[in-house]
Design a protein around this motif. Structure first.
Motif, PDB file in Angstrom:
ATOM      1  N   TYR A  11      11.214 -39.240  12.779  1.00 12.26           N
ATOM      2  CA  TYR A  11      10.443 -39.279  14.030  1.00 12.26           C
ATOM      3  C   TYR A  11      11.254 -38.837  15.249  1.00 12.26           C
ATOM      4  O   TYR A  11      10.799 -37.979  16.018  1.00 12.26           O
ATOM      5  CB  TYR A  11       9.868 -40.686  14.254  1.00 12.26           C
ATOM      6  CG  TYR A  11       9.286 -40.868  15.625  1.00 12.26           C
ATOM      7  CD1 TYR A  11       8.087 -40.257  15.969  1.00 12.26           C
ATOM      8  CD2 TYR A  11       9.953 -41.612  16.591  1.00 12.26           C
ATOM      9  CE1 TYR A  11       7.559 -40.412  17.240  1.00 12.26           C
ATOM     10  CE2 TYR A  11       9.433 -41.766  17.860  1.00 12.26           C
ATOM     11  CZ  TYR A  11       8.237 -41.162  18.189  1.00 12.26           C
ATOM     12  OH  TYR A  11       7.732 -41.301  19.452  1.00 12.26           O
ATOM     13  N   ASP A  16       1.733 -30.853  16.410  1.00 10.85           N
ATOM     14  CA  ASP A  16       2.409 -32.046  15.899  1.00 10.85           C
ATOM     15  C   ASP A  16       1.471 -32.806  14.970  1.00 10.85           C
ATOM     16  O   ASP A  16       0.436 -33.314  15.390  1.00 10.85           O
ATOM     17  CB  ASP A  16       2.828 -32.916  17.082  1.00 10.85           C
ATOM     18  CG  ASP A  16       3.645 -34.128  16.689  1.00 10.85           C
ATOM     19  OD1 ASP A  16       3.704 -34.464  15.493  1.00 10.85           O
ATOM     20  OD2 ASP A  16       4.221 -34.743  17.606  1.00 10.85           O
ATOM     21  N   GLY A  60       2.383 -35.538  13.371  1.00  8.38           N
ATOM     22  CA  GLY A  60       2.814 -36.921  13.291  1.00  8.38           C
ATOM     23  C   GLY A  60       4.031 -37.087  12.403  1.00  8.38           C
ATOM     24  O   GLY A  60       4.539 -36.110  11.866  1.00  8.38           O
ATOM     25  N   THR A  61       4.469 -38.246  12.302  1.00  8.88           N
ATOM     26  CA  THR A  61       4.038 -39.518  12.803  1.00  8.88           C
ATOM     27  C   THR A  61       4.321 -39.595  14.301  1.00  8.88           C
ATOM     28  O   THR A  61       5.085 -38.789  14.834  1.00  8.88           O
ATOM     29  CB  THR A  61       4.731 -40.679  12.041  1.00  8.88           C
ATOM     30  OG1 THR A  61       4.150 -41.912  12.378  1.00  8.88           O
ATOM     31  CG2 THR A  61       6.205 -40.708  12.260  1.00  8.88           C
ATOM     32  N   HIS A  62       3.691 -40.566  14.939  1.00  6.26           N
ATOM     33  CA  HIS A  62       3.807 -40.660  16.388  1.00  6.26           C
ATOM     34  C   HIS A  62       4.527 -41.929  16.836  1.00  6.26           C
ATOM     35  O   HIS A  62       4.419 -42.338  17.996  1.00  6.26           O
ATOM     36  CB  HIS A  62       2.420 -40.552  17.020  1.00  6.26           C
ATOM     37  CG  HIS A  62       1.752 -39.255  16.676  1.00  6.26           C
ATOM     38  ND1 HIS A  62       2.191 -38.036  17.157  1.00  6.26           N
ATOM     39  CD2 HIS A  62       0.726 -38.979  15.853  1.00  6.26           C
ATOM     40  CE1 HIS A  62       1.440 -37.057  16.658  1.00  6.26           C
ATOM     41  NE2 HIS A  62       0.540 -37.607  15.869  1.00  6.26           N
ATOM     42  N   PHE A 121       1.925 -36.932   6.314  1.00  6.27           N
ATOM     43  CA  PHE A 121       2.281 -35.987   7.373  1.00  6.27           C
ATOM     44  C   PHE A 121       2.715 -34.642   6.807  1.00  6.27           C
ATOM     45  O   PHE A 121       2.493 -33.603   7.432  1.00  6.27           O
ATOM     46  CB  PHE A 121       3.358 -36.603   8.265  1.00  6.27           C
ATOM     47  CG  PHE A 121       2.938 -37.960   8.745  1.00  6.27           C
ATOM     48  CD1 PHE A 121       2.033 -38.079   9.782  1.00  6.27           C
ATOM     49  CD2 PHE A 121       3.366 -39.103   8.093  1.00  6.27           C
ATOM     50  CE1 PHE A 121       1.569 -39.329  10.186  1.00  6.27           C
ATOM     51  CE2 PHE A 121       2.923 -40.356   8.485  1.00  6.27           C
ATOM     52  CZ  PHE A 121       2.018 -40.480   9.530  1.00  6.27           C
TER      53      PHE A 121
END
Length: 150
Positions: A20, A39, A41-43, A53
């Motif tokens: 991340y 994007d 993700g993940t966020h 993802f």
């Protein structure tokens, strides 16, 4: 034959929780270069399952919605294995600049997989730059790449 990436299209990026922070930094780095990024993700740094993802990132590259992709996880193995389930994807785990260049030159890789736990952020940025700038050589390598799909 894809000799280089279409930088008019967005760059797909995705990561699990271990990737991340690098994903966020690489996304900002690419946007500073006036490149579009999608994007997947993940966020957040909360624990997640990497296929959630990697599959959407790979699907966007496979459908040519995006020009190429970047996936980041702890070892890069999980995201690479997942992405390579897609027929038109050649996801390469890279831990050095030279590996990123060879993945493009010889394998026409279209997704760069970065092991966040094993490279510095500076190394990751350099690999992204070289992955983008390096062209597929074609020639004798094209025949080999043509044999990859089942």
């Amino acid at each position: 034959m894809n000799l280089h990436f279409d930088l008019e299209k967005p760059i797909a990026i995705g990561a699990d929780h271990a990737g991340y922070e690098y994903k966020e930094a690489l996304k900002a780095y690419l946007q500073e270069k006036n490149l579009q990024v999608t994007d997947f993700g993940t966020h957040s740094p909360d624990s997640v399952d990497y296929p959630d993802f990697a599959h959407p990132t790979a699907s966007s590259v496979e459908s040519e919605e995006t020009g190429f992709g970047i996936l980041v996880c702890g070892s890069a193995n999980g995201v690479a294995i997942t992405a390579n389930k897609h027929a038109k994807i050649r996801a390469a785990i890279c831990w050095k600049i030279e590996i990123a260049q060879l993945a493009r030159q010889h394998n026409n890789a279209n997704i760069l997989c970065i092991p966040a736990r094993f490279v510095s952020l500076d190394e990751a940025k350099q690999m992204v730059d070289h992955f983008i700038e390096t062209r597929f050589e074609g020639g004798r390598h094209q025949g080999r790449v043509d044999k990859i799909s089942c």
